[in-house]
Design a protein around this motif. Structure first.
Motif, PDB file in Angstrom:
ATOM      1  N   GLY A  92       0.803  -1.205   0.000  1.00 30.50           N
ATOM      2  CA  GLY A  92       0.000   0.000   0.000  1.00 30.50           C
ATOM      3  C   GLY A  92       0.844   1.268   0.000  1.00 30.50           C
ATOM      4  O   GLY A  92       1.817   1.380   0.749  1.00 30.50           O
ATOM      5  N   ALA A  93       0.467   2.233  -0.826  1.00 26.66           N
ATOM      6  CA  ALA A  93       1.127   3.538  -0.861  1.00 26.66           C
ATOM      7  C   ALA A  93       0.084   4.572  -1.251  1.00 26.66           C
ATOM      8  O   ALA A  93      -0.753   4.317  -2.114  1.00 26.66           O
ATOM      9  CB  ALA A  93       2.286   3.550  -1.845  1.00 26.66           C
ATOM     10  N   GLY A  94       0.133   5.728  -0.612  1.00 20.66           N
ATOM     11  CA  GLY A  94      -0.836   6.773  -0.915  1.00 20.66           C
ATOM     12  C   GLY A  94      -0.276   8.141  -0.612  1.00 20.66           C
ATOM     13  O   GLY A  94       0.677   8.281   0.170  1.00 20.66           O
ATOM     14  N   THR A  95      -0.857   9.171  -1.240  1.00 15.40           N
ATOM     15  CA  THR A  95      -0.417  10.543  -1.018  1.00 15.40           C
ATOM     16  C   THR A  95      -1.626  11.439  -0.789  1.00 15.40           C
ATOM     17  O   THR A  95      -2.764  11.078  -1.116  1.00 15.40           O
ATOM     18  CB  THR A  95       0.380  11.092  -2.215  1.00 15.40           C
ATOM     19  N   ASP A  96      -1.360  12.636  -0.241  1.00 14.36           N
ATOM     20  CA  ASP A  96      -2.429  13.614  -0.050  1.00 14.36           C
ATOM     21  C   ASP A  96      -2.344  14.737  -1.078  1.00 14.36           C
ATOM     22  O   ASP A  96      -2.958  15.785  -0.903  1.00 14.36           O
ATOM     23  CB  ASP A  96      -2.386  14.185   1.373  1.00 14.36           C
ATOM     24  N   ASN A  97      -1.593  14.521  -2.153  1.00 15.74           N
ATOM     25  CA  ASN A  97      -1.417  15.528  -3.195  1.00 15.74           C
ATOM     26  C   ASN A  97      -1.758  14.881  -4.528  1.00 15.74           C
ATOM     27  O   ASN A  97      -1.097  13.930  -4.949  1.00 15.74           O
ATOM     28  CB  ASN A  97       0.027  16.036  -3.179  1.00 15.74           C
ATOM     29  N   GLU A  98      -2.775  15.394  -5.223  1.00 16.86           N
ATOM     30  CA  GLU A  98      -3.208  14.775  -6.473  1.00 16.86           C
ATOM     31  C   GLU A  98      -2.156  14.881  -7.572  1.00 16.86           C
ATOM     32  O   GLU A  98      -2.246  14.184  -8.595  1.00 16.86           O
ATOM     33  CB  GLU A  98      -4.515  15.394  -6.950  1.00 16.86           C
ATOM     34  N   LEU A  99      -1.159  15.733  -7.401  1.00 17.78           N
ATOM     35  CA  LEU A  99      -0.101  15.865  -8.392  1.00 17.78           C
ATOM     36  C   LEU A  99       1.100  14.969  -8.094  1.00 17.78           C
ATOM     37  O   LEU A  99       2.079  14.979  -8.843  1.00 17.78           O
ATOM     38  CB  LEU A  99       0.362  17.322  -8.497  1.00 17.78           C
TER      39      LEU A  99
ATOM     40  N   SER B  45       2.065  10.934  -7.237  1.00 20.04           N
ATOM     41  CA  SER B  45       1.670   9.533  -7.086  1.00 20.04           C
ATOM     42  C   SER B  45       2.782   8.761  -6.399  1.00 20.04           C
ATOM     43  O   SER B  45       3.959   9.127  -6.507  1.00 20.04           O
ATOM     44  CB  SER B  45       1.385   8.897  -8.453  1.00 20.04           C
ATOM     45  N   ALA B  46       2.406   7.690  -5.725  1.00 16.47           N
ATOM     46  CA  ALA B  46       3.393   6.859  -5.041  1.00 16.47           C
ATOM     47  C   ALA B  46       3.054   5.389  -5.237  1.00 16.47           C
ATOM     48  O   ALA B  46       1.882   4.996  -5.193  1.00 16.47           O
ATOM     49  CB  ALA B  46       3.443   7.193  -3.555  1.00 16.47           C
ATOM     50  N   HIS B  47       4.083   4.589  -5.463  1.00 16.06           N
ATOM     51  CA  HIS B  47       3.964   3.132  -5.537  1.00 16.06           C
ATOM     52  C   HIS B  47       5.124   2.541  -4.753  1.00 16.06           C
ATOM     53  O   HIS B  47       6.221   3.116  -4.723  1.00 16.06           O
ATOM     54  CB  HIS B  47       4.009   2.650  -6.987  1.00 16.06           C
ATOM     55  N   ALA B  48       4.899   1.393  -4.121  1.00 19.18           N
ATOM     56  CA  ALA B  48       5.953   0.814  -3.284  1.00 19.18           C
ATOM     57  C   ALA B  48       5.939  -0.699  -3.389  1.00 19.18           C
ATOM     58  O   ALA B  48       4.886  -1.319  -3.604  1.00 19.18           O
ATOM     59  CB  ALA B  48       5.775   1.236  -1.827  1.00 19.18           C
ATOM     60  N   VAL B  49       7.135  -1.282  -3.221  1.00 16.36           N
ATOM     61  CA  VAL B  49       7.266  -2.740  -3.165  1.00 16.36           C
ATOM     62  C   VAL B  49       8.101  -3.117  -1.953  1.00 16.36           C
ATOM     63  O   VAL B  49       8.932  -2.337  -1.478  1.00 16.36           O
ATOM     64  CB  VAL B  49       7.916  -3.327  -4.434  1.00 16.36           C
ATOM     65  N   ARG B  50       7.853  -4.316  -1.463  1.00 11.20           N
ATOM     66  CA  ARG B  50       8.688  -4.921  -0.413  1.00 11.20           C
ATOM     67  C   ARG B  50       9.439  -6.076  -1.048  1.00 11.20           C
ATOM     68  O   ARG B  50       8.835  -6.945  -1.697  1.00 11.20           O
ATOM     69  CB  ARG B  50       7.812  -5.428   0.747  1.00 11.20           C
TER      70      ARG B  50
END
Length: 681
Positions: free
Chosen positions: A394-401, A403-408
């Motif tokens: 899971g990855a998320g941001t509070d800015n619509e401009l 984006s974030a993605h993450a891996v373990r």
């Protein structure tokens, strides 16, 4: 810089870079540093899909004379490409592999099947082969399998039957070759079954795919003349038992780069709807059917930074949602209308690499042959983010401009991809971690900025804060604060029994003496729904008609926590015996709008003097254009329908509206009448 050297340098940076000690705040807090304007949350407890061995793909086409060259294979291998699609889009439905011809189209020298396979082997990529549906036969396809896997021992696993075959004129638009007298999805499905049987009689280990349309894209939702359902419904119902995966394409359009860069937000809902269609129509073991995305690209900024940002966002988003391979269209294509996008020349070229050609009047020429365009460098970063066996989290941001993605990773590292879609301003992000504590050292950072010739690597910023240049991609790789000893294995995917307000989740035991924790996903943060020493848990006070995604984690007596289970997604229902019943129907759909019909029944023994029906659109790209038989109003995503008269005991009334949508049309599942949740049918 020579691109293979660059990628090896990046790997060396991650492994060998000298790091400096930096104070890292505990999860949820920030270390001292630059002022931040964006919050990014990463939660390793919110497990998404695992990256397979064919995740990163691109298209090879028989009009591309560079298809078999070592230079191209080296570039693609260096970017992390692990699947190559052949013989190229719509050409597949005119291509005959035996004599390497495509009547009506151009075939470049040095692009035959054996040359393609040699290039795939040099690249280290699996082939995705398109069997000719439009002008071919099941016998021709079976002979191709025989040649590939029996005669030549190529071990070609993935075979798709045709390309965009819904574009054969059945719905009014005809760009795809199709010599079948019947161009309906029923005929396509029957022919897919015949192809699958013939091909698997030669090699039963192959996987056969059928062409579907991506939810939210034409002709999704449209029922053609004489059909019983949409293209997807007809194909899945009739051919689901004969296929192993479905193949979709996605060109979301957009009149500006900014508009295009909003469309990756559609991915989660589009994949959910597609998975829902597969499960509903393809039979009892539909869970075995995978999803491939074998074409995607943009309309504006194909060779410049908007295309790069789009590619990174889309590949990451689709892979996180379980799509097993994603392909850019394509490797080489050629110059088009030359413009300036994001301050740099854009050649309107669908290719990842320059074709080195010029406009008809020779007034503008591309860079030298095989020069990587911006999306290539984005693909290279995705190759470093999403390696085989990595698990998206899971990855998320509070800015619509942003984006974030993450891996373990299996070794405990976490990699975070940050995408700044703001063309004008830098953004400094505060990174927050749940279920993971980063090492107190400067992380490895790889960055691709607007107009750059390649990816740069450094050890910059901190685990808690990173500054993102305008229109940039930033990959941050973090080591854990301490080496982790092996803990419990991940629980298997749970199942759920669902009502309107509860969900009872169950899973097999992952070992003895374990406690289980159930988390609900919420972007980059996961909400603990409950803990138990058993193998089931009931979550209460859920919202009717809402979609939930959960993971189960196991904790042993030493406090060691397992990786998350595969995610489970379910939607709560509505009360079975409510005071009102709502029947909702999509009665006519044209691809970006539909006619909705709502029947409302008063199930009580008392009349309702005045009534207001309310529902909430699941997405922000759906709206009511007009309505009848009541007064309609929409505020934000909430729609209120006020009746013009009362509703007698046991009586029903009908209202209707015209709805519009610019993305996946996820229909509402819950309605209230004067604040009471109704039974929905």
């Amino acid at each position: 810089m020579h691109i293979p050297t660059l990628r090896r340098a990046l790997a060396s940076t991650v492994l060998l870079a000298a790091v400096t000690a930096t104070a890292i705040a505990p999860p949820g807090a920030h270390a001292a540093g630059p002022a931040t304007d964006t919050r990014v949350d990463v939660d390793v407890r919110a497990g998404l899909a695992t990256v397979g061995n064919a995740a990163l793909g691109v298209n090879h086409a028989i009009w591309d004379a560079q298809l078999g060259t070592s230079a191209v294979a080296e570039l693609l291998q260096d970017a992390g490409v692990r699947m190559l699609r052949y013989p190229g889009g719509s050409y597949a439905d005119i291509y005959h592999w035996r004599d390497h011809t495509a009547p009506g189209g151009y075939v470049a020298p040095g692009t035959d099947f054996d040359t393609f396979m040699a290039a795939a082997q040099r690249t280290g990529a699996e082939p995705m082969i398109i069997a000719n549906y439009g002008t071919g036969t099941a016998e021709e396809a079976a002979d191709w399998v025989r040649y590939a896997n029996v005669t030549k021992n190529y071990d070609a696993t993935y075979w798709t039957i045709g390309n965009e075959n819904y574009g054969n004129g059945h719905y009014g638009s005809a760009w795809e070759a199709d010599e079948h007298a019947d161009k309906s999805p029923e005929e396509y499905a029957a022919t897919v079954v015949a192809y699958s049987r013939a091909m698997k009689a030669v090699d039963p280990t192959i996987k056969v795919g059928a062409v579907l349309t991506m939810p939210g894209n034409w002709p999704d939702g449209i029922v053609g003349a004489g059909d019983q359902g949409t293209w997807n419904q007809e194909v899945l119902t009739r051919a689901g038992a004969a296929i192993d995966f479905v193949d979709v394409h996605w060109y979301p359009g957009g009149t500006t780069p900014a508009e295009t860069l909003t469309t990756p937000a559609h991915i989660r809902d589009a994949v959910h709807l597609l998975r829902q269609q597969i499960d509903r129509y393809a039979g009892g073991d539909a869970g075995r059917i995978g999803i491939s995305m074998t074409e995607t690209n943009v309309e504006i900024g194909r060779n410049t930074q908007p295309g790069a940002l789009f590619l990174a966002d889309v590949y990451s988003g689709l892979l996180a949602q379980g799509v097993f391979t994603v392909h850019w269209w394509n490797v080489h294509n050629g110059i088009g209308d030359v413009t300036t996008v994001a301050g740099h020349p854009d050649y309107d070229d669908y290719g990842l690499l320059s074709s080195g050609n010029c406009t008809a009047d020779n007034s503008v020429c591309q860079p030298p042959l095989n020069t990587p365009f911006a999306p290539y460098h984005a693909l290279s970063l995705i190759g470093d983010l999403a390696r085989t066996g990595d698990r998206f989290v899971g990855a998320g941001t509070d800015n619509e401009l942003v984006s974030a993605h993450a891996v373990r990773r299996a070794n405990g590292d976490v990699a975070v991809l940050l995408i700044n879609k703001d063309p004008d301003a830098a953004h400094t992000v505060a990174l927050n971690y749940q279920g993971f504590t980063p090492a107190a050292a400067a992380p490895a950072v790889a960055t691709f900025t607007n107009g750059a010739d390649g990816v740069t690597t450094t050890t910059g910023g901190t685990a808690a804060a990173q500054t993102l240049a305008p229109y940039s991609l930033t990959l941050v790789t973090l080591h854990p604060a301490r080496a982790e000893t092996a803990g419990p294995k991940a629980p298997a995917q749970p199942t759920a029994t669902v009502t309107d307000r509860t969900a009872t989740m169950s899973w097999p035991a992952a070992g003895s003496g374990l406690k289980y924790e159930v988390y609900r996903q919420n972007g980059g943060t996961a909400e603990l729904l409950g803990e138990t020493t058993g193998t089931s848990l009931t979550a209460r006070n859920l919202e009717p008609g809402r979609r939930y995604t959960v993971n189960v984690l196991a904790r042993d007596a030493a406090g060691r926590v397992s990786p998350p289970s595969p995610p489970l997604t379910f939607t709560t229902g509505t009360p079975a015996d409510a005071a009102c019943t709502v029947t909702f129907r999509d009665t006519n759909d044209w691809g970006n709008g539909f006619v909705g019909s709502i029947d409302i029944t008063n199930n009580t023994a008392a009349a309702v003097a005045g009534w207001t029906l309310a529902f909430t659109w699941p997405t922000g790209w759906q709206s009511v254009s007009s309505g009848w038989n009541a007064t309609w109003a929409q505020s934000g995503r909430t729609v209120r329908v006020t009746g013009d008269a009362g509703l007698a005991a046991g009586a029903s009334t009908s209202v209707g509206f015209v709805g519009s949508y610019s993305g996946p049309n996820v229909l509402p599942r819950a309605f209230t009448l004067n604040g009471t949740v109704c039974t929905t049918k």
